[in-house]
Design a protein around this motif. Structure first.
Motif, PDB file in Angstrom:
ATOM      1  N   SER A  22      52.871  45.982 -47.961  1.00  0.00           N
ATOM      2  CA  SER A  22      53.409  45.427 -46.726  1.00  0.00           C
ATOM      3  C   SER A  22      52.961  46.225 -45.514  1.00  0.00           C
ATOM      4  CB  SER A  22      54.953  45.444 -46.751  1.00  0.00           C
ATOM      5  OG  SER A  22      55.433  44.819 -47.899  1.00  0.00           O
ATOM      6  N   SER A 105      62.548  41.863 -47.984  1.00  0.00           N
ATOM      7  CA  SER A 105      61.446  40.914 -47.826  1.00  0.00           C
ATOM      8  C   SER A 105      60.251  41.662 -47.241  1.00  0.00           C
ATOM      9  CB  SER A 105      61.884  39.790 -46.877  1.00  0.00           C
ATOM     10  OG  SER A 105      60.755  39.176 -46.327  1.00  0.00           O
ATOM     11  N   PRO A 106      59.080  41.665 -47.945  1.00  0.00           N
ATOM     12  CA  PRO A 106      57.918  42.382 -47.420  1.00  0.00           C
ATOM     13  C   PRO A 106      57.472  41.829 -46.075  1.00  0.00           C
ATOM     14  CG  PRO A 106      57.427  41.243 -49.501  1.00  0.00           C
ATOM     15  CD  PRO A 106      58.872  41.027 -49.235  1.00  0.00           C
ATOM     16  N   ILE A 107      57.677  40.544 -45.881  1.00  0.00           N
ATOM     17  CA  ILE A 107      57.250  39.937 -44.610  1.00  0.00           C
ATOM     18  C   ILE A 107      58.065  40.525 -43.457  1.00  0.00           C
ATOM     19  CG2 ILE A 107      56.899  37.748 -43.388  1.00  0.00           C
ATOM     20  CD1 ILE A 107      55.336  37.905 -46.050  1.00  0.00           C
ATOM     21  N   GLN A 108      59.403  40.545 -43.674  1.00  0.00           N
ATOM     22  CA  GLN A 108      60.268  41.085 -42.620  1.00  0.00           C
ATOM     23  C   GLN A 108      60.009  42.574 -42.402  1.00  0.00           C
ATOM     24  OE1 GLN A 108      64.341  40.108 -43.558  1.00  0.00           O
ATOM     25  NE2 GLN A 108      63.944  37.895 -43.331  1.00  0.00           N
ATOM     26  N   ARG A 110      57.214  44.111 -42.836  1.00  0.00           N
ATOM     27  CA  ARG A 110      55.969  44.279 -42.094  1.00  0.00           C
ATOM     28  C   ARG A 110      56.206  44.020 -40.597  1.00  0.00           C
ATOM     29  NH1 ARG A 110      51.052  40.335 -43.398  1.00  0.00           N
ATOM     30  NH2 ARG A 110      50.784  41.635 -45.260  1.00  0.00           N
TER      31      ARG A 110
ATOM     32  N   LEU B 475      61.058  39.153 -55.338  1.00  0.00           N
ATOM     33  CA  LEU B 475      60.925  38.606 -53.995  1.00  0.00           C
ATOM     34  C   LEU B 475      59.682  39.169 -53.294  1.00  0.00           C
ATOM     35  CD1 LEU B 475      62.490  36.852 -51.899  1.00  0.00           C
ATOM     36  CD2 LEU B 475      63.471  38.991 -51.043  1.00  0.00           C
ATOM     37  N   GLY B 476      59.512  40.469 -53.491  1.00  0.00           N
ATOM     38  CA  GLY B 476      58.402  41.124 -52.810  1.00  0.00           C
ATOM     39  C   GLY B 476      57.047  40.559 -53.241  1.00  0.00           C
ATOM     40  N   GLU B 479      56.573  36.934 -52.050  1.00  0.00           N
ATOM     41  CA  GLU B 479      56.289  36.808 -50.618  1.00  0.00           C
ATOM     42  C   GLU B 479      54.867  37.285 -50.308  1.00  0.00           C
ATOM     43  OE1 GLU B 479      58.945  38.419 -47.789  1.00  0.00           O
ATOM     44  OE2 GLU B 479      60.528  36.949 -48.174  1.00  0.00           O
ATOM     45  N   LEU B 480      54.458  38.378 -51.004  1.00  0.00           N
ATOM     46  CA  LEU B 480      53.102  38.882 -50.773  1.00  0.00           C
ATOM     47  C   LEU B 480      52.071  37.847 -51.204  1.00  0.00           C
ATOM     48  CD1 LEU B 480      53.463  42.623 -51.829  1.00  0.00           C
ATOM     49  CD2 LEU B 480      53.025  41.727 -49.535  1.00  0.00           C
ATOM     50  N   ALA B 483      51.796  35.368 -48.678  1.00  0.00           N
ATOM     51  CA  ALA B 483      51.048  35.874 -47.516  1.00  0.00           C
ATOM     52  C   ALA B 483      49.585  36.132 -47.881  1.00  0.00           C
ATOM     53  CB  ALA B 483      51.722  37.149 -47.024  1.00  0.00           C
ATOM     54  N   ARG B 505      66.016  34.622 -53.393  1.00  0.00           N
ATOM     55  CA  ARG B 505      66.963  34.751 -52.271  1.00  0.00           C
ATOM     56  C   ARG B 505      68.361  34.292 -52.708  1.00  0.00           C
ATOM     57  NH1 ARG B 505      63.067  33.374 -47.673  1.00  0.00           N
ATOM     58  NH2 ARG B 505      62.339  35.496 -47.195  1.00  0.00           N
TER      59      ARG B 505
END
Lengths: 117, 686
Positions: A22, A105-108, A110, B475-476, B479-480, B483, B505
């Motif tokens: 992240s 959450s990796p997005i958050q 980051r 989750l990680g 989400e990665l 992305a 979630r």
């Protein structure tokens, strides 16, 4: 351009990897899976950001946080606590800059880290 | 002149009507004396006025002076010597006669001698008799003188015979009148003496403050009554003893009102009983009545002396004592009374049950009988010191029953003082053994519960930690992947990653809710009350909510009532959780329209979080149970609105923990309004 340094202290290897992934776009990331080695590294470098788990082998996350806050040379360091223990998270919310409750959450993460860069 | 009056007064006072002024009596006496003399000597006085003084017979003047001296002497002799006036009259008469004979021989005129005698008798009578009788005497004597003169004149007798007749008549008359007067005076004196005795007796019995009276055996009538009895209406000779004191028409009788008179008459002995008596005003009182027989010369009981004492106060005190005694006898507490040395004088039945000792086994013993040895000597020393100082001791101790078993008693020992000295100790004991055992059980149960609770909290914390860490991985990574951290995804892969994120979630929320619910149930949740700014609370909570609302195309609105204080006290994290729970639900169940979160102040001491929506609404029957855990209106859990089913339950419990209430107003098809009302606290605290 040199990226700022971020220390990731997380004993779970998967989460450690996720955090590293992240942050690696915006930071130079160094990962540690125990408290003692992180503390040893802290004596040598002044990171911009520390991502800190609380339950760690060796020195606990809270000890590392106290050490950082006690060191005048490290006063610009931003400490983000990532923990699954909401009680400890509550207790340390004053001393830490941010407290994130797992799952993170990796997005958050980051997005948050990018703002600090 | 004054001494002259007082001389007359002294001699004459006994003979005059009482109540007459002294000077008036003296003048009256002198006037009567003067008139009498004038009446007798009127002819002489006239003749003396007509002839020169020196022609008045020397003899006559001597006779008058001599008669006066004799009269005075006779009076004094009668007064002091208690010489019988009749004797003196004769002696005086003879002496006068002899004196006259010596002085004048036969030369004295007989008429003069007679006048001397008449005057002598008159003066004597005046001095010896009282006024009324003297007048009677004087009139009678005059009449007799006239009668004698008339007889002499008619019969032609010698003048000397008439002198003797006069003398005899006067003497008899004087004696008769005097005797009559003496009898009367004796009667009067006897009557006065009797009256004096009666007055004295009355005074004596009036001095007795309680009713004291004499009742006649024949007719039950009152023959003598003192003032206290008269005050009760016991009028002598008119009322019966029973009429007024008992309001009865017939004599007392029966066991309730035994008649003292009947008892006294039959048994011929004093008798005592208790009656209820009436006062003249109709009020009643308890009387102790004592009757004493009065016997006549034949030994018959003719009267009874009755004496009654008001014992209402005593009766009341006795009743009070009986009542207290009953209370003590039936008290649920053990009661013991000891003397100042601690020796038992009384114990009640509860004491017997409590200790297992019978009353007679305890009386005469000391509380050492019950000693268990579980208390130190200092404990007892302190107890005794306290009560000897006159203070009340209260405390718990372990004692031993007769059968050897131990029991706990809670004891209150109070000293009873009389005249400043401790006369008794009263101990009230409560067997608190069961209570003690229960307390012990409760303490153990509480300890167990506390350790269980602590264990539960620890377990939960551990479980949540163990769940959250792998969830972080799931989750990680997902989400990665989304992305493109692991390379570009095709549409199917992207969809799969999205599903993983969503499930993760959901699972995460589930863990949060379960943890909250469990924490609240275990009462291990602690509120962190501190000052917070309501505007900031609303802003922080809205950040995520407005995004969610926008995604569904809903209007999300917040309102901050202007009368809300700038700062409030509360646990802002939990308050945020409440807002997010309620508003999150509202957004979840509203298809179109708006969701509004409003902070208001419905009362001066309360503030409120009002969350309203234009959603489907909640049916009446569901409004009762939606605050229960795992209950949702529609059990059909769809992808759009699935949740843990704990949100409202947690919210409600949190609100109650904060000292507030949650209310719901909803109509199907129109929307719902959740109102959380909370107290406005003054300062942070637990």
């Amino acid at each position: 351009m040199n990226k700022p340094l971020a220390l990731i202290v997380e004993d779970d290897p998967q989460l450690n990897q996720i955090f590293s992934l992240s942050l690696q776009n915006d930071f130079t990331v160094e990962s540690f899976s125990d408290g003692d080695s992180a503390l040893a590294r802290l004596a040598q470098v002044k990171p911009r950001l520390i991502l800190l788990d609380l339950h760690l082998p060796g020195a606990a996350g809270s000890a590392i946080l106290s050490r950082v806050r006690a060191d005048e040379t490290l006063r610009d360091v931003t400490v983000i606590i990532c923990t699954a223990d909401d009680r400890q998270a509550d207790a340390l919310s004053e001393k830490a800059d941010f407290v994130l409750l797992k799952p993170v959450s990796p997005i958050q993460l980051r997005q948050l880290a990018a703002r600090l860069k | 002149m004054n001494s002259f009056i007082s001389f007359f007064d002294r001699i004459l006072t006994p003979r005059l009507p009482k109540g007459m002024p002294a000077w008036y009596r003296a003048r009256l006496t002198m006037a009567v004396g003067g008139l009498t003399l004038a009446f007798y000597f009127f002819p002489e006085i006239i003749s003396h006025l007509l002839v020169p003084l020196d022609s008045v017979s020397r003899t006559e003047i001597l006779i008058i002076l001599g008669g006066g001296a004799l009269t005075l002497g006779g009076f004094l002799a009668a007064k002091w010597g208690r010489l019988h006036p009749a004797v003196w009259l004769v002696l005086g008469g003879w002496t006068l006669d002899i004196l006259l004979d010596i002085a004048f021989g036969e030369g004295m005129e007989l008429g003069a001698t007679m006048e001397v005698w008449l005057m002598f008798g008159l003066v004597m009578a005046f001095l010896l008799l009282d006024l009324r009788q003297y007048l009677v005497f004087a009139v009678l004597q005059t009449l007799s003188a006239w009668l004698v003169e008339w007889l002499r004149y008619r019969s032609g007798l010698d003048t000397s015979v008439s002198v003797e007749l006069h003398l005899a008549a006067t003497a008899l008359l004087g004696l008769g009148v005097w005797l009559r007067q003496r009898d009367q005076r004796q009667r009067e004196e006897a009557a006065a003496a009797l009256q004096q005795q009666k007055d004295y007796l009355q005074k004596v019995i009036d001095g007795v403050q309680s009713p004291f009276y004499v009742v006649d055996v024949k007719d039950y009538r009152i023959r003598l009554a003192n003032r206290a009895a008269r005050d009760l209406g016991l009028v002598t000779d008119k009322v019966t003893c029973y009429a007024l004191t008992h309001r009865r028409a017939e004599p007392c009788g029966g066991d309730e009102h035994p008649c003292p008179l009947q008892h006294v008459r039959v048994e011929r002995q004093p008798y005592t009983t208790e009656h209820i008596h009436f006062r003249p005003d109709g009020s009643t009182y308890y009387a102790e009545v004592r009757g004493y027989p009065l016997f006549d010369e034949n030994g018959e009981v003719v009267q009874m002396v009755e004496y009654s004492v008001d014992i209402t106060e005593r009766k009341r005190a006795e009743a009070e004592i009986r009542k207290l005694q009953q209370a003590v006898e039936h008290a649920a507490s053990g009661v013991a009374i000891t003397n100042p040395q601690g020796v038992f004088e009384y114990v009640n039945p509860t004491f017997e049950r409590m200790t297992g000792y019978r009353r007679e086994e305890v009386i005469g013993q000391t509380p050492r009988l019950l000693k268990s040895g579980k208390q130190s000597p200092e404990f007892y020393a302190q107890l005794w010191q306290t009560i000897r100082r006159g203070e009340v001791w209260q405390g718990e101790m372990i004692n031993r029953r007769k059968d050897g078993s131990l029991y706990w008693e809670f004891q209150t020992i109070a000293p009873v003082s009389a005249n400043g000295k401790i006369s008794h100790y009263v101990a009230v004991k409560l067997d608190v053994t069961a209570q003690k055992e229960m307390e012990e059980q409760l303490r153990q149960a509480k300890e167990t519960a506390e350790s269980a609770s602590a264990f539960k909290s620890q377990l939960l914390s551990r479980v949540s930690h163990e769940l959250r860490t792998p969830l972080g991985g799931v989750l990680g990574y997902a989400e990665l992947m989304q992305a493109d951290a692991f390379g570009a995804l095709n549409e199917q892969q992207r969809q799969a990653a999205e599903n993983i994120v969503e499930s993760a979630r959901y699972l995460s929320r589930m863990v949060d809710d379960l943890l909250s619910e469990a924490e609240i149930s275990a009462r291990s949740i602690k509120l962190h009350n501190d000052w917070f700014v309501p505007a900031e609370l609303l802003e922080t909570a809205s950040a995520a909510l407005s995004v969610q609302a926008a995604k569904k195309g809903l209007t999300f609105r917040t309102e901050l009532s202007p009368d809300l204080p700038e700062r409030l006290v509360g646990d802002s994290r939990r308050l945020g959780q409440i807002i997010i729970n309620l508003a999150g639900n509202a957004i979840k169940f509203t298809v179109n329209g708006e969701v509004c979160v409003c902070l208001a102040r419905p009362a001066p001491d309360r503030w409120a979080i009002v969350v309203s929506d234009t959603g489907a609404g909640i049916p009446k029957e569901a409004q009762d149970y939606i605050f229960e855990p795992f209950r949702q209106v529609d059990n059909r859990i769809t992808r759009q609105n699935r949740g843990s089913g704990l949100g409202l339950s947690i919210t409600k419990q949190l609100v109650e923990l904060m000292g507030g209430q949650i209310a719901l107003a909803s109509e199907v098809g129109k929307g719902s309004v959740f109102t959380v009302t909370l107290p406005i606290l003054d300062a942070p605290g637990e």
